[in-house]
Scaffold this motif. Sequence first.
Motif, PDB file in Angstrom:
ATOM      1  N   SER A   1      33.964  44.032  40.741  1.00 14.38           N
ATOM      2  CA  SER A   1      33.188  42.952  41.359  1.00 14.38           C
ATOM      3  C   SER A   1      31.738  43.382  41.540  1.00 14.38           C
ATOM      4  N   ILE A   2      31.462  44.295  42.485  1.00 13.42           N
ATOM      5  CA  ILE A   2      30.078  44.756  42.633  1.00 13.42           C
ATOM      6  C   ILE A   2      29.742  45.833  41.612  1.00 13.42           C
ATOM      7  N   ILE A   3      30.754  46.463  41.024  1.00 16.75           N
ATOM      8  CA  ILE A   3      30.543  47.376  39.910  1.00 16.75           C
ATOM      9  C   ILE A   3      31.538  46.990  38.829  1.00 16.75           C
ATOM     10  N   GLY A   4      31.037  46.738  37.641  1.00 16.86           N
ATOM     11  CA  GLY A   4      31.881  46.261  36.561  1.00 16.86           C
ATOM     12  C   GLY A   4      31.067  45.440  35.580  1.00 16.86           C
ATOM     13  N   VAL A   5      31.708  44.536  34.882  1.00 20.04           N
ATOM     14  CA  VAL A   5      31.055  43.663  33.906  1.00 20.04           C
ATOM     15  C   VAL A   5      30.764  42.320  34.562  1.00 20.04           C
ATOM     16  N   GLN A   6      29.541  41.841  34.393  1.00 20.44           N
ATOM     17  CA  GLN A   6      29.107  40.622  35.067  1.00 20.44           C
ATOM     18  C   GLN A   6      29.915  39.407  34.615  1.00 20.44           C
ATOM     19  N   VAL A   7      30.382  38.634  35.589  1.00 22.08           N
ATOM     20  CA  VAL A   7      31.123  37.405  35.327  1.00 22.08           C
ATOM     21  C   VAL A   7      30.539  36.299  36.191  1.00 22.08           C
ATOM     22  N   ALA A   8      30.150  35.198  35.554  1.00 26.27           N
ATOM     23  CA  ALA A   8      29.611  34.062  36.292  1.00 26.27           C
ATOM     24  C   ALA A   8      30.711  33.371  37.084  1.00 26.27           C
ATOM     25  N   GLN A   9      30.321  32.715  38.153  1.00 27.98           N
ATOM     26  CA  GLN A   9      31.292  31.981  38.948  1.00 27.98           C
ATOM     27  C   GLN A   9      31.799  30.762  38.181  1.00 27.98           C
ATOM     28  N   ALA A  10      33.108  30.618  38.145  1.00 23.13           N
ATOM     29  CA  ALA A  10      33.701  29.455  37.491  1.00 23.13           C
ATOM     30  C   ALA A  10      33.530  28.224  38.363  1.00 23.13           C
ATOM     31  N   ILE A  11      33.193  27.118  37.741  1.00 28.71           N
ATOM     32  CA  ILE A  11      33.051  25.852  38.469  1.00 28.71           C
ATOM     33  C   ILE A  11      34.352  25.086  38.298  1.00 28.71           C
ATOM     34  N   VAL A  12      35.268  25.301  39.244  1.00 24.11           N
ATOM     35  CA  VAL A  12      36.601  24.721  39.147  1.00 24.11           C
ATOM     36  C   VAL A  12      37.014  24.176  40.504  1.00 24.11           C
TER      37      VAL A  12
END
Length: 543
Positions: free
Chosen positions: A294-305
């Motif tokens: 989450s704070i360290i890892g691969v960037q993922v955009a917030q899903a709009i669901v």
Amino acid sequence: MLFMGAISISACTDMLTEKPENTYEKDGYFIREENAEMAVIGTYEGLTEDYNLWGADDIYYSTRVQNDNAKDAIFSYIMTPANQIVNTAWKAKYKTLNRANYTIEGIQGMDGYRNNEILQSYVAEAMFIRAMVSFDLVRMWGDVPYATEYSKSYEATYKPRTDRELIYDRIISDLTFAKQHLAWGTASSSPERATQGAARALLMRVLLQRTGYSLQMDGTLKRPDNDKRQEYFKAIIEEWKAFQEEGKFHGFYEDDANSYEALFKSFSGEILNNKESLFEIAFQYPNRKGSLGSIIGVQVAQAIVSGNEKNNVMGRASVQYRCLPEWGNFYEATDQRREVMVATHVWNWDKEKHTHVKKDISGYAFVGKWRREWMPLGYDELNATDVNFCYIRYAEVVLSAAEAYNELGETAKAWELINRVRDRAKATKLNAGNYNELMKAPQVLNLDFIDDSNEAGKIRTVLYWERAFELACEGVRKYDLIRWGILKEALQLIGSQTSVNTDRNTPFPAGNNFQSGKHELFPIPEDEMQVNYTLNGKNNPGY
């Protein structure tokens, strides 16, 4: 069990005048084995409070360089005694130390303890935890207030500094007891509980740190004399031999297709790996929310669901820390660890497709060891994960043994062990013959601060790179560089070479800011300095 243990320990304070019915007095609590185990579980719970991979090394960095009085300041080496993350960590260490002391005292005072192997194993687990946090106190702050008795009041905690060598002696004593009273890991054991392998592995890490440099109260970096260092290296080899003779269950994670990638996929997939993973700090929402992926890892955009769709998408990864992109070039092309460690993609949200879409990036990179894409779909909380932190694993044990053999003059054995780790990663076997090709520019950076004019020096250079390739961002790199006495040199070297400093307005200022004789240790928190009168107002050097 974590929750119940936390309740039992939190009930141990003597500061309340009235006690609810569901609390226990110490004398009335330690009467059954199940109570003793519950107290131990509560002690484990304390480990989760501040293990957020404090890097500040030459591999990964914070993209924000302002003094936020928290983590960004730590990564940029501009922290002060008022830093709130340092203060939080200090409190967490001492709280866990006190819990361990309480648990050890309570169980050792139980009827029949001396002849009860189960109770002795519970004490061994608590001593393992006490050794962990004691080791953190020493390597983070040096000489610190220290006690191995339960403190019943705040006033009782106000103690002067204890020489770190005395604390090291206690750590080794605790781990010696632990390894004598804990069983080796098996196919049915869990890495979330201490085993004999975990105790021996931690002892190797402690001994290796003790052989090296540490910042003294007079502002100088010192290490033990050669005779003492040789004694510690020999002790490391004895622990390694125990793994070879008794702890044969432990080894590298086994997977026919890609063992290194599979290992880290399993961490993100919340699979317990008791073969290579010797000890893990457990995270589970909602009581202990993790941040790996989450704070360290691969960037993922917030899903709009909508709410009922969240079980079918990845959670958000608003990554605060990135990998210096040059590390993608330092690994060999065939080295499987490169693609695991250095991630060059992000996950954007495509509104039209109503799904995440992978996009390759250039010019910067993420730490790829923990990823949302490797986790089960869905999330309980948008920014939290249930990924455990693997505190120590078998590959580190192998490399630590290699370093000890090298320092004892057994270079052939050191090469052999280094190549065991490289073989698993599908990297080229190293030897003195191909050293210049693989351990010099342009493959890596030349290290002018390590003398490689003889074979032992070449292996030291190899370990500088190999421990980074294998263990990057797992909580050991900074302390390796400190014990080798080269943290400033390493920070300045990568800082002078990385594109993020030439192309991105200096977002990696650690090398410029680092001060030798100061930043090898954290400052004692301002709050502690104000209330602990036995410190006489003297903080760590430079603060």
